[in-house]
Design a protein around this motif. Sequence first.
Motif, PDB file in Angstrom:
ATOM      1  N   THR A  15       0.834  -1.203   0.000  1.00 46.90           N
ATOM      2  CA  THR A  15       0.000   0.000   0.000  1.00 46.90           C
ATOM      3  C   THR A  15       0.868   1.252   0.000  1.00 46.90           C
ATOM      4  O   THR A  15       0.558   2.234  -0.680  1.00 46.90           O
ATOM      5  CB  THR A  15      -0.947   0.005   1.218  1.00 46.90           C
ATOM      6  OG1 THR A  15      -1.777  -1.147   1.153  1.00 46.90           O
ATOM      7  CG2 THR A  15      -1.802   1.255   1.264  1.00 46.90           C
ATOM      8  N   LEU A  16       1.967   1.213   0.727  1.00 41.66           N
ATOM      9  CA  LEU A  16       2.881   2.355   0.763  1.00 41.66           C
ATOM     10  C   LEU A  16       3.511   2.586  -0.613  1.00 41.66           C
ATOM     11  O   LEU A  16       3.667   3.735  -1.040  1.00 41.66           O
ATOM     12  CB  LEU A  16       3.956   2.134   1.827  1.00 41.66           C
ATOM     13  CG  LEU A  16       3.437   2.048   3.272  1.00 41.66           C
ATOM     14  CD1 LEU A  16       4.542   1.594   4.206  1.00 41.66           C
ATOM     15  CD2 LEU A  16       2.850   3.368   3.723  1.00 41.66           C
ATOM     16  N   VAL A  17       3.844   1.510  -1.324  1.00 42.14           N
ATOM     17  CA  VAL A  17       4.378   1.635  -2.691  1.00 42.14           C
ATOM     18  C   VAL A  17       3.306   2.207  -3.616  1.00 42.14           C
ATOM     19  O   VAL A  17       3.583   3.083  -4.441  1.00 42.14           O
ATOM     20  CB  VAL A  17       4.903   0.280  -3.215  1.00 42.14           C
ATOM     21  CG1 VAL A  17       5.170   0.339  -4.714  1.00 42.14           C
ATOM     22  CG2 VAL A  17       6.174  -0.120  -2.483  1.00 42.14           C
ATOM     23  N   ALA A  18       2.078   1.733  -3.477  1.00 38.05           N
ATOM     24  CA  ALA A  18       0.981   2.243  -4.310  1.00 38.05           C
ATOM     25  C   ALA A  18       0.763   3.733  -4.082  1.00 38.05           C
ATOM     26  O   ALA A  18       0.566   4.496  -5.036  1.00 38.05           O
ATOM     27  CB  ALA A  18      -0.301   1.467  -4.030  1.00 38.05           C
ATOM     28  N   ASN A  19       0.822   4.162  -2.835  1.00 36.78           N
ATOM     29  CA  ASN A  19       0.674   5.583  -2.523  1.00 36.78           C
ATOM     30  C   ASN A  19       1.825   6.399  -3.100  1.00 36.78           C
ATOM     31  O   ASN A  19       1.613   7.493  -3.621  1.00 36.78           O
ATOM     32  CB  ASN A  19       0.581   5.792  -1.010  1.00 36.78           C
ATOM     33  CG  ASN A  19      -0.703   5.244  -0.424  1.00 36.78           C
ATOM     34  OD1 ASN A  19      -1.676   5.002  -1.125  1.00 36.78           O
ATOM     35  ND2 ASN A  19      -0.702   5.018   0.881  1.00 36.78           N
ATOM     36  N   ALA A  20       3.035   5.871  -3.023  1.00 34.18           N
ATOM     37  CA  ALA A  20       4.201   6.560  -3.587  1.00 34.18           C
ATOM     38  C   ALA A  20       4.078   6.652  -5.109  1.00 34.18           C
ATOM     39  O   ALA A  20       4.432   7.671  -5.706  1.00 34.18           O
ATOM     40  CB  ALA A  20       5.487   5.841  -3.192  1.00 34.18           C
ATOM     41  N   THR A  21       3.569   5.598  -5.727  1.00 30.54           N
ATOM     42  CA  THR A  21       3.378   5.594  -7.183  1.00 30.54           C
ATOM     43  C   THR A  21       2.357   6.652  -7.590  1.00 30.54           C
ATOM     44  O   THR A  21       2.546   7.378  -8.571  1.00 30.54           O
ATOM     45  CB  THR A  21       2.926   4.197  -7.655  1.00 30.54           C
ATOM     46  OG1 THR A  21       3.929   3.249  -7.277  1.00 30.54           O
ATOM     47  CG2 THR A  21       2.732   4.160  -9.158  1.00 30.54           C
ATOM     48  N   ARG A  22       1.286   6.752  -6.837  1.00 32.59           N
ATOM     49  CA  ARG A  22       0.272   7.774  -7.110  1.00 32.59           C
ATOM     50  C   ARG A  22       0.870   9.172  -6.968  1.00 32.59           C
ATOM     51  O   ARG A  22       0.639  10.058  -7.799  1.00 32.59           O
ATOM     52  CB  ARG A  22      -0.905   7.572  -6.153  1.00 32.59           C
ATOM     53  CG  ARG A  22      -2.158   8.259  -6.553  1.00 32.59           C
ATOM     54  CD  ARG A  22      -3.404   7.859  -5.754  1.00 32.59           C
ATOM     55  NE  ARG A  22      -3.205   7.180  -4.475  1.00 32.59           N
ATOM     56  CZ  ARG A  22      -3.253   5.861  -4.282  1.00 32.59           C
ATOM     57  NH1 ARG A  22      -3.467   5.052  -5.283  1.00 32.59           N
ATOM     58  NH2 ARG A  22      -3.084   5.346  -3.080  1.00 32.59           N
ATOM     59  N   GLU A  23       1.663   9.370  -5.928  1.00 34.95           N
ATOM     60  CA  GLU A  23       2.313  10.664  -5.700  1.00 34.95           C
ATOM     61  C   GLU A  23       3.278  10.999  -6.842  1.00 34.95           C
ATOM     62  O   GLU A  23       3.317  12.126  -7.325  1.00 34.95           O
ATOM     63  CB  GLU A  23       3.057  10.630  -4.364  1.00 34.95           C
ATOM     64  CG  GLU A  23       3.624  11.948  -3.923  1.00 34.95           C
ATOM     65  CD  GLU A  23       4.289  11.866  -2.567  1.00 34.95           C
ATOM     66  OE1 GLU A  23       5.123  12.745  -2.291  1.00 34.95           O
ATOM     67  OE2 GLU A  23       4.000  10.937  -1.781  1.00 34.95           O
ATOM     68  N   ALA A  24       4.051  10.007  -7.283  1.00 36.97           N
ATOM     69  CA  ALA A  24       4.978  10.211  -8.392  1.00 36.97           C
ATOM     70  C   ALA A  24       4.222  10.528  -9.682  1.00 36.97           C
ATOM     71  O   ALA A  24       4.639  11.397 -10.459  1.00 36.97           O
ATOM     72  CB  ALA A  24       5.852   8.973  -8.585  1.00 36.97           C
ATOM     73  N   GLY A  25       3.112   9.828  -9.917  1.00 37.81           N
ATOM     74  CA  GLY A  25       2.293  10.094 -11.095  1.00 37.81           C
ATOM     75  C   GLY A  25       1.759  11.512 -11.112  1.00 37.81           C
ATOM     76  O   GLY A  25       1.759  12.177 -12.152  1.00 37.81           O
ATOM     77  N   ASN A  26       1.323  11.993  -9.966  1.00 36.03           N
ATOM     78  CA  ASN A  26       0.842  13.374  -9.859  1.00 36.03           C
ATOM     79  C   ASN A  26       1.969  14.363 -10.126  1.00 36.03           C
ATOM     80  O   ASN A  26       1.769  15.383 -10.789  1.00 36.03           O
ATOM     81  CB  ASN A  26       0.228  13.631  -8.486  1.00 36.03           C
ATOM     82  CG  ASN A  26      -1.086  12.919  -8.291  1.00 36.03           C
ATOM     83  OD1 ASN A  26      -1.765  12.566  -9.258  1.00 36.03           O
ATOM     84  ND2 ASN A  26      -1.450  12.678  -7.046  1.00 36.03           N
ATOM     85  N   HIS A  27       3.151  14.060  -9.603  1.00 35.27           N
ATOM     86  CA  HIS A  27       4.310  14.933  -9.813  1.00 35.27           C
ATOM     87  C   HIS A  27       4.621  15.059 -11.307  1.00 35.27           C
ATOM     88  O   HIS A  27       4.821  16.160 -11.817  1.00 35.27           O
ATOM     89  CB  HIS A  27       5.521  14.375  -9.054  1.00 35.27           C
ATOM     90  CG  HIS A  27       6.795  15.092  -9.332  1.00 35.27           C
ATOM     91  ND1 HIS A  27       7.076  16.332  -8.807  1.00 35.27           N
ATOM     92  CD2 HIS A  27       7.867  14.747 -10.101  1.00 35.27           C
ATOM     93  CE1 HIS A  27       8.269  16.719  -9.235  1.00 35.27           C
ATOM     94  NE2 HIS A  27       8.758  15.769 -10.021  1.00 35.27           N
ATOM     95  N   CYS A  28       4.646  13.918 -12.001  1.00 38.56           N
ATOM     96  CA  CYS A  28       4.936  13.936 -13.436  1.00 38.56           C
ATOM     97  C   CYS A  28       3.821  14.621 -14.216  1.00 38.56           C
ATOM     98  O   CYS A  28       4.087  15.369 -15.162  1.00 38.56           O
ATOM     99  CB  CYS A  28       5.154  12.517 -13.955  1.00 38.56           C
ATOM    100  SG  CYS A  28       6.669  11.744 -13.336  1.00 38.56           S
ATOM    101  N   ALA A  29       2.581  14.369 -13.843  1.00 39.09           N
ATOM    102  CA  ALA A  29       1.450  14.992 -14.533  1.00 39.09           C
ATOM    103  C   ALA A  29       1.498  16.513 -14.415  1.00 39.09           C
ATOM    104  O   ALA A  29       1.162  17.220 -15.372  1.00 39.09           O
ATOM    105  CB  ALA A  29       0.136  14.452 -13.969  1.00 39.09           C
ATOM    106  N   ASN A  30       1.939  17.012 -13.268  1.00 41.38           N
ATOM    107  CA  ASN A  30       2.072  18.460 -13.087  1.00 41.38           C
ATOM    108  C   ASN A  30       3.109  19.055 -14.034  1.00 41.38           C
ATOM    109  O   ASN A  30       3.059  20.239 -14.340  1.00 41.38           O
ATOM    110  CB  ASN A  30       2.427  18.798 -11.637  1.00 41.38           C
ATOM    111  CG  ASN A  30       1.255  18.601 -10.709  1.00 41.38           C
ATOM    112  OD1 ASN A  30       0.101  18.610 -11.135  1.00 41.38           O
ATOM    113  ND2 ASN A  30       1.532  18.403  -9.431  1.00 41.38           N
ATOM    114  N   GLN A  31       4.041  18.221 -14.476  1.00 35.19           N
ATOM    115  CA  GLN A  31       5.068  18.661 -15.439  1.00 35.19           C
ATOM    116  C   GLN A  31       4.660  18.320 -16.877  1.00 35.19           C
ATOM    117  O   GLN A  31       5.437  18.506 -17.799  1.00 35.19           O
ATOM    118  CB  GLN A  31       6.393  17.987 -15.124  1.00 35.19           C
ATOM    119  CG  GLN A  31       6.969  18.347 -13.782  1.00 35.19           C
ATOM    120  CD  GLN A  31       8.291  17.634 -13.546  1.00 35.19           C
ATOM    121  OE1 GLN A  31       8.982  17.214 -14.469  1.00 35.19           O
ATOM    122  NE2 GLN A  31       8.649  17.495 -12.289  1.00 35.19           N
TER     123      GLN A  31
END
Length: 62
Positions: A15-31
């Motif tokens: 679950t912690l990896v899934a949350n980190a993946t979601r956070e990383a996806g948001n970071h990239c999407a913002n760029q």
Amino acid sequence: MIINQGTGFWASPSTLVANATREAGNHCANQRKQLEILSTQERPFGLRPGAYPEGEIRFTCK
């Protein structure tokens, strides 16, 4: 790299990896870029004090 640490032994590393993946996806999407996952790692609850479960993701935005 993003590392999420649980607050107790009951936290699920996956679950912690899934949350980190979601956070990383948001970071990239913002760029306006796509997420590319380089590696993930799950660390379960450890026996030493403060060794709570962790989920780590290494990524790049392309």
